[in-house]
Design a protein around this motif. Structure first.
Motif, PDB file in Angstrom:
ATOM      1  N   UNK A  45      -2.447  44.354  16.459  1.00 42.96           N
ATOM      2  CA  UNK A  45      -1.967  45.202  15.371  1.00 42.96           C
ATOM      3  C   UNK A  45      -0.809  46.099  15.800  1.00 42.96           C
ATOM      4  N   UNK A  46      -0.461  46.112  17.089  1.00 40.40           N
ATOM      5  CA  UNK A  46       0.599  47.004  17.567  1.00 40.40           C
ATOM      6  C   UNK A  46       1.930  46.617  16.954  1.00 40.40           C
ATOM      7  N   UNK A  47       2.625  47.591  16.401  1.00 40.05           N
ATOM      8  CA  UNK A  47       3.931  47.412  15.765  1.00 40.05           C
ATOM      9  C   UNK A  47       4.988  48.027  16.682  1.00 40.05           C
ATOM     10  N   UNK A  48       5.771  47.188  17.361  1.00 37.11           N
ATOM     11  CA  UNK A  48       6.785  47.671  18.305  1.00 37.11           C
ATOM     12  C   UNK A  48       7.923  48.428  17.628  1.00 37.11           C
ATOM     13  N   UNK A  49       8.186  48.143  16.373  1.00 32.43           N
ATOM     14  CA  UNK A  49       9.275  48.812  15.674  1.00 32.43           C
ATOM     15  C   UNK A  49       8.884  50.235  15.300  1.00 32.43           C
ATOM     16  N   UNK A  50       7.704  50.393  14.709  1.00 31.29           N
ATOM     17  CA  UNK A  50       7.246  51.715  14.272  1.00 31.29           C
ATOM     18  C   UNK A  50       6.451  52.450  15.348  1.00 31.29           C
ATOM     19  N   UNK A  51       6.187  51.787  16.478  1.00 27.71           N
ATOM     20  CA  UNK A  51       5.455  52.377  17.600  1.00 27.71           C
ATOM     21  C   UNK A  51       4.101  52.939  17.160  1.00 27.71           C
ATOM     22  N   UNK A  52       3.323  52.092  16.488  1.00 27.11           N
ATOM     23  CA  UNK A  52       2.005  52.495  16.010  1.00 27.11           C
ATOM     24  C   UNK A  52       1.147  51.246  15.835  1.00 27.11           C
ATOM     25  N   UNK A  53      -0.111  51.465  15.526  1.00 26.24           N
ATOM     26  CA  UNK A  53      -0.989  50.356  15.166  1.00 26.24           C
ATOM     27  C   UNK A  53      -0.923  50.184  13.656  1.00 26.24           C
ATOM     28  N   UNK A  54      -0.492  49.024  13.218  1.00 26.59           N
ATOM     29  CA  UNK A  54      -0.428  48.704  11.785  1.00 26.59           C
ATOM     30  C   UNK A  54      -1.724  47.992  11.440  1.00 26.59           C
ATOM     31  N   UNK A  55      -2.667  48.712  10.884  1.00 27.97           N
ATOM     32  CA  UNK A  55      -4.006  48.188  10.630  1.00 27.97           C
ATOM     33  C   UNK A  55      -4.139  47.476   9.295  1.00 27.97           C
ATOM     34  N   UNK A  56      -3.110  47.527   8.470  1.00 27.56           N
ATOM     35  CA  UNK A  56      -3.223  46.974   7.116  1.00 27.56           C
ATOM     36  C   UNK A  56      -3.460  45.471   7.138  1.00 27.56           C
ATOM     37  N   UNK A  57      -4.359  45.034   6.289  1.00 34.66           N
ATOM     38  CA  UNK A  57      -4.591  43.615   6.011  1.00 34.66           C
ATOM     39  C   UNK A  57      -5.161  43.525   4.601  1.00 34.66           C
TER      40      UNK A  57
END
Length: 84
Positions: A45-57
């Protein structure tokens, strides 16, 4: 629910989130008494662009529809599990 970002940081800017390599599981607890929602592969879930965990599904959005109390902001308890 259209997005769900989780940031860990120790600076005032959200531009520099911290990635925890040993974070293994996130459990989101229901506010309506339903079963919790578990994300087992947190590192994917790690988002390298936003530097966060993108948990959405879509699964999380569908679960949230019946398991979270609606409001202008959703409040819920997260349980984090770490590798030993």
């Amino acid at each position: 629910m259209t997005e769900c970002y989780l940031y860990f940081d120790n600076v005032p800017s959200l531009q520099y989130g911290i990635k925890f390599e040993k974070l293994s599981k996130i459990i989101i607890h229901s506010t309506t008494g339903g079963e919790p929602f578990t994300i087992s592969d947190v590192q994917s879930c790690w988002d390298n662009i936003n530097m966060c965990y993108d948990l959405f599904s879509e699964d999380l959005a569908n679960w949230g529809y019946t398991n979270l109390t609606a409001g202008s902001t959703l409040g819920f308890t997260l349980e984090l599990e770490w590798y030993e």
